[in-house]
Write a protein that holds these residues in place. Structure first.
Motif: not given
Length: 276
Positions: A17-22, A26-29, A44-48, A50-53
């Motif tokens: 989750a943290k790695v996905v958020t990171d 760092n602009h991975y989409r 899914g948790q990492g995406i959530k 991140s605050g990015i829709e």
């Protein structure tokens, strides 16, 4: 579809989750996961977190081999995948492997998923020319992506040519060859001449051939490094020198799947927490 994405295979469960958020920070989409990786919920948790829709991201997942072959079973299993990811759709849904005598019926389910808007694009992974031709002979919707093992050590030229001729986007998994190419004298020499890292040179080599790449790292510095590949270009001689490293050998575990002829394969295997 972004040309550089982020893969999550074998990232430790307690870090995913943290790695996905990171990665998103760092602009991975493009985020690439699969049911077989056992980490869709963490992604899914990492995406959530991140605050990015999600509409700003490109989310890929894959159909598990054990769910293939039965239309309703596959659709029900995919609905569970969506719940774990915390979404009502993905941007790309792939058949993870060409499971013998099952992938045609599985594709029929993917077509329905696509038509219902639960996947905005559909494709395959690890399909060679024979698999692709057979699928296309039975398909109403052509596969849009083929994600294959591709790096300087393995080129799969027949599959690449077929996909290019049939407008199927190629995507490289293991684009850095599991790290085994980072000490190559050829690649290191080119990297030194450009003031870049070996990983950046390898990714640039693949991007110049039109591939989408999905490197992974748990380190933010390397995440940023892997994206910083647009300020230089490899010339024809450098491209050829790297191409000469081809050994045309799959990863050591590639033949562990039943579809390839191994009766004791890993078709029903999902990664477990703590394993990686």
């Amino acid at each position: 579809m972004p040309q550089i994405g982020f893969g999550v295979w074998k990232i430790p469960f307690n870090q995913t989750a943290k790695v996905v958020t990171d990665a998103i920070k760092n602009h991975y989409r493009l985020i690439d996961t699969a049911k077989q990786y056992g980490n869709e919920e963490q992604v899914g948790q990492g995406i959530k977190d991140s605050g990015i829709e999600q509409k700003q991201l490109f989310l890929t997942t894959k159909i598990f081999n054990g769910d293939q072959g039965d239309f309703d079973k596959l659709r029900n299993a995919f609905n569970e995948q969506l719940k774990k990811l915390g979404t009502d759709h993905v941007d790309l849904l792939l058949l993870h492997w060409p499971v013998f005598n099952k992938y045609i019926e599985s594709w029929r389910a993917l077509e329905a998923i696509y038509n219902d808007g639960q996947a905005r694009a559909i494709g395959v992974c690890n399909f060679d020319v024979d698999h692709l031709q057979n699928l296309m002979d039975h398909a109403n919707i052509m596969p849009m992506v083929n994600q294959i093992e591709f790096n300087p050590r393995i080129h799969q030229p027949d599959t690449v040519a077929f996909c290019q001729d049939n407008h199927i986007q190629l995507e490289a998994w293991s684009p850095l060859g599991n790290g085994q190419l980072l000490n190559s004298p050829v690649i290191n020499k080119i990297a030194k001449e450009h003031g870049k890292s070996p990983a950046q040179v390898i990714l640039r080599w693949e991007l110049q051939q039109g591939f989408i790449v999905i490197p992974k790292s748990i380190h933010e510095e390397r995440m940023r490094e892997n994206r910083d590949v647009y300020d230089f270009e490899l010339d024809a001689d450098e491209m050829e020198a790297i191409a000469m490293l081809d050994e045309e050998r799959h990863s050591i575990w590639y033949d562990k799947y039943k579809w390839s002829g191994n009766p004791n394969g890993l078709d029903d295997y999902i990664a477990k927490p703590g394993e990686f």
